[in-house]
Design an enzyme around this catalytic site. Structure first.
Site, PDB file in Angstrom:
ATOM      1  N   GLU A  78     -10.884  -2.894  10.086  1.00 27.82           N
ATOM      2  CA  GLU A  78     -10.704  -4.725   9.457  1.00 27.82           C
ATOM      3  C   GLU A  78      -9.636  -5.652   9.852  1.00 27.82           C
ATOM      4  O   GLU A  78      -9.936  -6.913   9.257  1.00 27.82           O
ATOM      5  CB  GLU A  78     -11.559  -4.108   8.209  1.00 27.82           C
TER       6      GLU A  78
ATOM      7  N   GLU B 276     -10.757 -14.935  11.111  1.00 23.04           N
ATOM      8  CA  GLU B 276     -10.795 -14.957   9.324  1.00 23.04           C
ATOM      9  C   GLU B 276     -10.036 -15.840   9.931  1.00 23.04           C
ATOM     10  O   GLU B 276      -9.955 -16.720   9.530  1.00 23.04           O
ATOM     11  CB  GLU B 276     -10.556 -13.838   8.466  1.00 23.04           C
TER      12      GLU B 276
ATOM     13  N   GLU C  84      -8.553  -6.742  -0.764  1.00 24.05           N
ATOM     14  CA  GLU C  84     -10.590  -7.627  -1.178  1.00 24.05           C
ATOM     15  C   GLU C  84     -11.389  -7.282  -0.100  1.00 24.05           C
ATOM     16  O   GLU C  84     -12.847  -7.235   0.054  1.00 24.05           O
ATOM     17  CB  GLU C  84     -10.231  -9.520  -0.986  1.00 24.05           C
ATOM     18  N   HIS C  85     -11.156  -7.332   1.039  1.00 23.51           N
ATOM     19  CA  HIS C  85     -12.069  -6.687   2.024  1.00 23.51           C
ATOM     20  C   HIS C  85     -12.496  -4.953   1.751  1.00 23.51           C
ATOM     21  O   HIS C  85     -13.879  -4.696   2.050  1.00 23.51           O
ATOM     22  CB  HIS C  85     -11.281  -6.581   3.773  1.00 23.51           C
TER      23      HIS C  85
ATOM     24  N   HIS D 186      -5.210  -9.614   0.022  1.00 16.21           N
ATOM     25  CA  HIS D 186      -5.891 -10.076   0.309  1.00 16.21           C
ATOM     26  C   HIS D 186      -6.763  -9.098   1.959  1.00 16.21           C
ATOM     27  O   HIS D 186      -8.444  -8.538   1.626  1.00 16.21           O
ATOM     28  CB  HIS D 186      -5.982 -11.089   1.392  1.00 16.21           C
TER      29      HIS D 186
END
Length: 473
Positions: free
Chosen positions: A158, A165, A88-89, A85
């Site tokens: 990030e 999130e 993905e960012h 994940h």
């Protein structure tokens, strides 16, 4: 390709008796023209093992192309959980050829859409573009996947984005309850880990961890490039070969072992008496994508159905369980889920209900699950099969959905099942097949349960376990 999945020609050319109940239709007369004339899925395996698959829609001016990777949170360890994940960012934060701003401007100037998502078993990057921009979209996907800068400063920035999130996910009770369900059902295994990973990992994952994950999992045998819409298959293969060919290492499936999933009967309860409603998910161990129980489980899911008190159907819903929930006002809503993975699955019901109705809700829920073992009727099976076919067709209503279906099926089945074969397999399911499947999945089987909210009246594990079978039918 697994042995239980017959080719479409064999399914349609003769009557083949299955392990489950009724026979496959022996004539194409059983299928409407839109099934028999469905577009062909072209599949090509390039040197090194990378597969390219596409379905062309004549007359379309737009296309979706995506890279589907056989890797998700299940393939992580406790130490790097969250890496898929996190990547993905980071993939959208710039490459050696493009800065983040240049990437965004280039996509917007094309009128395109670039996105990605991570699940427990797959990671997907995809682009929606005009017909003329398909080669450029493939080049951009290859660039962000294989040449991401993974800048240390960007990684640190990030971390806070992903933590925010996580906060949003934890506010969504439906997502949270299903994470808890996986955590307890598959405790101690890869499937039990969350997709985002624990906060400690989000704060500590390094560039080296992310690079190691790419080198391990972003390899040709675990990747499929799938396209749908205005796609020329030959051109797509050439472009993919140019972009990915020499940059993705080969190998074989045995090089990437998967941690087995072990289902554990258990529950996880988080009590918040200040909440106004409880969220509950009850599940049994289901079946993997390639199991002979897969299609009967889909029919079972449709029989039990879903219901919401704001829906117009009220008490007139076809599902017997839905009728009882509506009549006795047992819940605000419920839905039946059937989540399949490579070698296992989860079959169950998720419900949102007031605290004073929980015991009654669980009684009716377990009763309707066990009823499938003994009293499934031909009428409700036929109705469910028709609904299931309609739902499947609706999920393929768009290039993005078709591309996703192609990529997922090539990763799970090794091929794309023709629509005629899928319909034949649904038609072959009988009431006796549903009873046999329910007997294996539900009857006197351990369950997993996750619950959040005012659950003081929720029966304990043994109360529910005792009601997973009938002493007499």
């Amino acid at each position: 390709t697994f042995s239980l999945m017959l080719s479409a020609s064999r399914v349609l050319s003769r009557t083949a008796v299955r392990r489950f109940g009724s026979a496959v239709p022996s004539s194409t007369d059983a299928f409407p023209s839109y099934v028999l004339n469905a577009p062909e899925t072209s599949v090509t395996t390039l040197d090194g093992g990378l597969r390219v698959a596409s379905e062309t829609t004549i007359g379309s001016e737009t296309a979706t192309v995506g890279v589907f990777i056989d890797a998700g949170s299940r393939f992580e360890t406790a130490q790097n959980n969250g890496a898929a994940h996190f990547l993905e960012h980071m993939s959208f934060k710039g490459t050696s050829k493009r800065t983040q701003k240049q990437l965004e401007v280039e996509i917007e100037n094309m009128g395109g859409h670039l996105n990605a998502y991570t699940s427990r078993e797959q990671t997907v990057y995809f682009a929606k573009v005009f017909k003329k921009d398909v080669p450029k979209a493939v080049e951009i996907l290859g660039d962000i996947l294989l040449d991401s800068k993974l800048d240390e400063a960007a990684i640190d920035r990030e971390r806070d984005v992903i933590l925010r999130e996580m906060e949003e996910v934890n506010k969504n009770q439906e997502e949270l309850i299903l994470d808890h369900l996986h955590e307890t059902a598959f405790m101690g295994t890869g499937l039990g880990r969350t997709i985002l990973g624990p906060e400690a990992n989000i704060r500590s994952l390094t560039r080296s961890d992310l690079k190691d994950y790419i080198d391990t999992h972003y390899v040709a045998p675990k990747m499929v490039v799938a396209g749908a819409g205005a796609i020329d298959h030959g051109e797509l293969c050439n472009v993919v070969g140019d972009v990915f060919g020499s940059r993705v290492k080969g190998g074989s499936a045995v090089d990437f072992p998967m941690e087995p999933a072990v289902f554990t009967g258990s529950d996880k309860r988080v009590r918040f008496d200040s909440d106004d409603k409880a969220h509950i998910a009850l599940a049994f161990e289901g079946a993997g994508w390639t199991s002979e129980y897969t299609f009967p489980l889909m029919v079972m899911q449709t029989i039990l159905g879903s219901w919401d008190r704001t829906s117009g159907s009220g008490r007139n819903i076809a599902s017997k369980f839905g009728q009882e929930v509506a009549e006795h006002e047992l819940a605000h809503s419920y839905m039946t889920f059937n989540t399949a993975y490579k070698d296992t699955g989860l079959f169950g019901i998720y419900a949102v209900a007031p605290d004073h109705k929980l015991e009654d809700l669980m009684w009716y829920m377990t009763s309707n699950l066990v009823r499938l073992v003994h009293k499934t009727t031909d009428e409700e099976v036929e109705r469910a099969k028709t609904q299931l076919k309609a739902n499947m067709l609706m999920t393929l209503d768009g290039h993005a959905q078709v591309a996703e279906d192609i990529g997922r099926q090539l990763l799970t089945y090794g091929r794309r099942l023709p629509l005629a074969e899928v319909f034949a397999r649904i038609d072959a399911v009988s009431a006796s097949d549903v009873k046999a499947t329910a007997g294996r999945v539900v009857n006197d089987q351990d369950h997993a349960l996750a619950a959040i909210g005012p659950i003081h009246a929720l029966p304990d594990y043994n109360w529910i376990r005792r009601r997973s079978y009938w002493l007499r039918a």
